[in-house]
Design a protein around this motif. Structure first.
Motif, mmCIF file in Angstrom:
data_model
loop_
_atom_site.group_PDB
_atom_site.id
_atom_site.type_symbol
_atom_site.label_atom_id
_atom_site.label_comp_id
_atom_site.label_asym_id
_atom_site.label_seq_id
_atom_site.Cartn_x
_atom_site.Cartn_y
_atom_site.Cartn_z
ATOM 1 N N UNK A 1 32.900 57.615 31.576
ATOM 2 C CA UNK A 1 33.008 58.264 30.256
ATOM 3 C C UNK A 1 34.468 58.595 29.944
ATOM 4 N N UNK A 2 35.186 59.154 30.925
ATOM 5 C CA UNK A 2 36.599 59.497 30.726
ATOM 6 C C UNK A 2 37.409 58.233 30.425
ATOM 7 N N UNK A 3 37.155 57.168 31.180
ATOM 8 C CA UNK A 3 37.907 55.916 30.988
ATOM 9 C C UNK A 3 37.666 55.347 29.592
ATOM 10 N N UNK A 4 36.415 55.278 29.180
ATOM 11 C CA UNK A 4 36.085 54.719 27.860
ATOM 12 C C UNK A 4 36.725 55.525 26.734
ATOM 13 N N UNK B 1 48.523 75.223 24.058
ATOM 14 C CA UNK B 1 47.439 75.160 23.079
ATOM 15 C C UNK B 1 46.998 73.716 22.854
ATOM 16 N N UNK B 2 47.961 72.799 22.828
ATOM 17 C CA UNK B 2 47.648 71.376 22.693
ATOM 18 C C UNK B 2 46.782 70.900 23.849
ATOM 19 N N UNK C 1 43.133 66.287 27.858
ATOM 20 C CA UNK C 1 42.086 67.049 27.178
ATOM 21 C C UNK C 1 40.712 66.396 27.353
ATOM 22 N N UNK C 2 40.684 65.056 27.411
ATOM 23 C CA UNK C 2 39.425 64.337 27.644
ATOM 24 C C UNK C 2 38.879 64.675 29.030
ATOM 25 N N UNK C 3 39.764 64.680 30.030
ATOM 26 C CA UNK C 3 39.365 65.043 31.399
ATOM 27 C C UNK C 3 38.778 66.459 31.403
ATOM 28 N N UNK C 4 39.462 67.364 30.721
ATOM 29 C CA UNK C 4 39.016 68.764 30.626
ATOM 30 C C UNK C 4 37.632 68.851 29.975
#
Length: 450
Positions: A55-58, A437-438, A77-80
């Motif tokens: 999911x993270x890779x896609x 924040x980013x 942020x995707x990993x988080x």
């Protein structure tokens, strides 16, 4: 820190990403490989680890970063976000709305159920609620004495009958008093395994008590086995949530957390240490923030407010982040930090601090230094603590003699104090806070002291 090995491996993979010049498929694949190794090393089921990594890779390769956020920041942020979803997404909160709110704890021998009852009592008492502990474990000989001692330690009323063998009779005898409390915590008996006898006993207690929450207490060191145990208890006695204990002393905690997230019984609390205060509401977003080195400002501020008055915490926070604090402020902060827990735990809640690659044992060394600094500052006059610039060689010599420390240690304190002012001022700068924040997807807790 809880799951320190997993956290360090995840942070190392993000450090590599931060150093990369361009976010391309090769860099993303390296990141995914590192994350997968870290998850499997923490006893996460291989199938689940593959699922989250895919999911993270896609997402990392297909999604375009929002305006104002770089590809690197978006990938972090995707990993988080995906790790947060993986651990259940939302906080499994318990609303204390009815009086009394009855919380029944169930579980097997060795899960830490009775100790957890004491920790829950401490937590709710700190919130200003009236709490009592009730013993219905008539199976384990030491259960009565252990819970009674915990009740005395946290200064809450205790109800139980040492010689009674029927837990339902204990409930019936004391239920007339329950209306006096906001929270009633009931410790039940366990067994070596979830057998027919235990199921029947829990069902009888549950019928007599009619609890608002039935929480299963699981030991984190059973790893992936938590899923089967949580599912069995849920099917048998309909538990409403899970408390995972002993997460601070096992490498299998990742397996326990993710396994429970896959069941219908969400994780509501986690045990993060041996002390009576070491129990936290499980908030996946905050937990993952700490694992990834992004910090956990919400919990940090909550702990700070528990350690000092809210107004003082906000005032101190502003001074610290402006780099405008004295040795007296530092002394007051150190006294408050003692109430907040070990330095390593507090440091992991500070945004950006967790990403710093510190030498092994560094935090333990710093903890010892803080004790030395305290002795030194106790030998200073109020004027010296409020205006350290006046501390010249003659004063250093006097302070050293008064504290029983060396002049070199006094000089080191003054040097560290000046460096700390610079670092805090830099961390509190608008540019740095914008960057944090980013990384957090534009979301920061409310009421921050800046």
């Amino acid at each position: 820190m809880v799951l320190s090995n997993l956290g360090e491996k995840l942070k190392e993979s993000l450090r590599k990403l931060v150093k990369a010049g361009l976010i391309d498929p090769k860099i993303v694949d390296e990141l995914i490989a590192d994350i997968k190794k870290a998850l499997i090393g923490s006893d996460v089921n291989i199938e689940l680890a593959n699922k989250i990594c895919n999911t993270i890779r896609n997402r990392a390769l297909k999604e375009k970063p929002p305006k104002g956020i770089t590809a690197r920041e978006h990938t972090i942020n995707i990993v988080y976000e995906e790790l947060t979803k993986f651990l259940g997404g939302q906080e499994g909160r318990i609303e204390i709305t009815e009086k009394p709110t009855k919380i029944m704890l169930v579980g097997l021998f060795g899960s830490g159920k009775t100790t957890t009852a004491g920790k829950l009592a401490k937590m709710y008492k700190k919130k200003g609620l009236k709490v009592c502990l009730v013993q219905t474990d008539t199976w384990r000989p030491a259960a009565y004495d252990q819970l009674k001692q915990l009740a005395e330690k946290v200064h809450v009323p205790f109800y139980g009958e040492k010689e009674e063998k029927d837990p339902v009779k204990i409930i019936k005898k004391y239920e007339k008093d329950f209306h006096r409390f906001n929270v009633v915590i009931i410790d039940t008996a366990g067994r070596d395994a979830l057998n027919k006898e235990l199921i029947e006993e829990i069902k009888k207690v549950k019928t007599a008590l009619n609890p608002h929450e039935s929480l299963l207490v699981l030991s984190g060191d059973i790893g992936q086995g938590a899923q089967k145990q949580a599912q069995m208890f849920h099917n048998a006695v309909k538990v409403s949530g899970v408390i995972i204990t002993k997460l601070d002393g096992t490498a299998k905690g990742g397996g326990a957390l993710t396994a429970c997230a896959a069941t219908a019984a969400p994780v509501k609390f986690i045990g993060v240490g041996e002390h009576i205060e070491d129990l936290e509401a499980f908030k996946p977003k905050n937990f993952v923030g700490r694992l990834l080195g992004m910090g956990d400002l919400e919990t940090l501020l909550k702990k700070a407010e528990e350690a000092m008055k809210k107004e003082d915490a906000e005032k101190m926070g502003k001074k610290m982040l402006k780099g405008d604090f004295t040795l007296q402020d530092l002394f007051d902060q150190m006294e408050a930090m003692k109430k907040m827990g070990p330095l390593s735990q507090v440091a992991n809640m500070i945004p950006g601090m967790g990403m710093a690659k510190l030498p092994k044992g560094f935090m333990g060394t710093q903890e010892e230094k803080l004790k030395v600094w305290k002795h030194i500052m106790l030998s200073m006059t109020p004027e010296e603590k409020n205006n350290p610039d006046i501390i010249k060689p003659s004063r250093i010599e006097r302070i050293a003699k008064g504290s029983g420390r060396s002049m070199q240690e006094v000089r080191e304190l003054l040097k560290q104090y000046k460096q700390m002012k610079k670092v805090m001022k830099m961390m509190g700068s608008p540019a740095q806070m914008k960057k944090i924040k980013k990384m957090m997807g534009g979301k920061l807790p409310k009421n921050l002291p800046f």
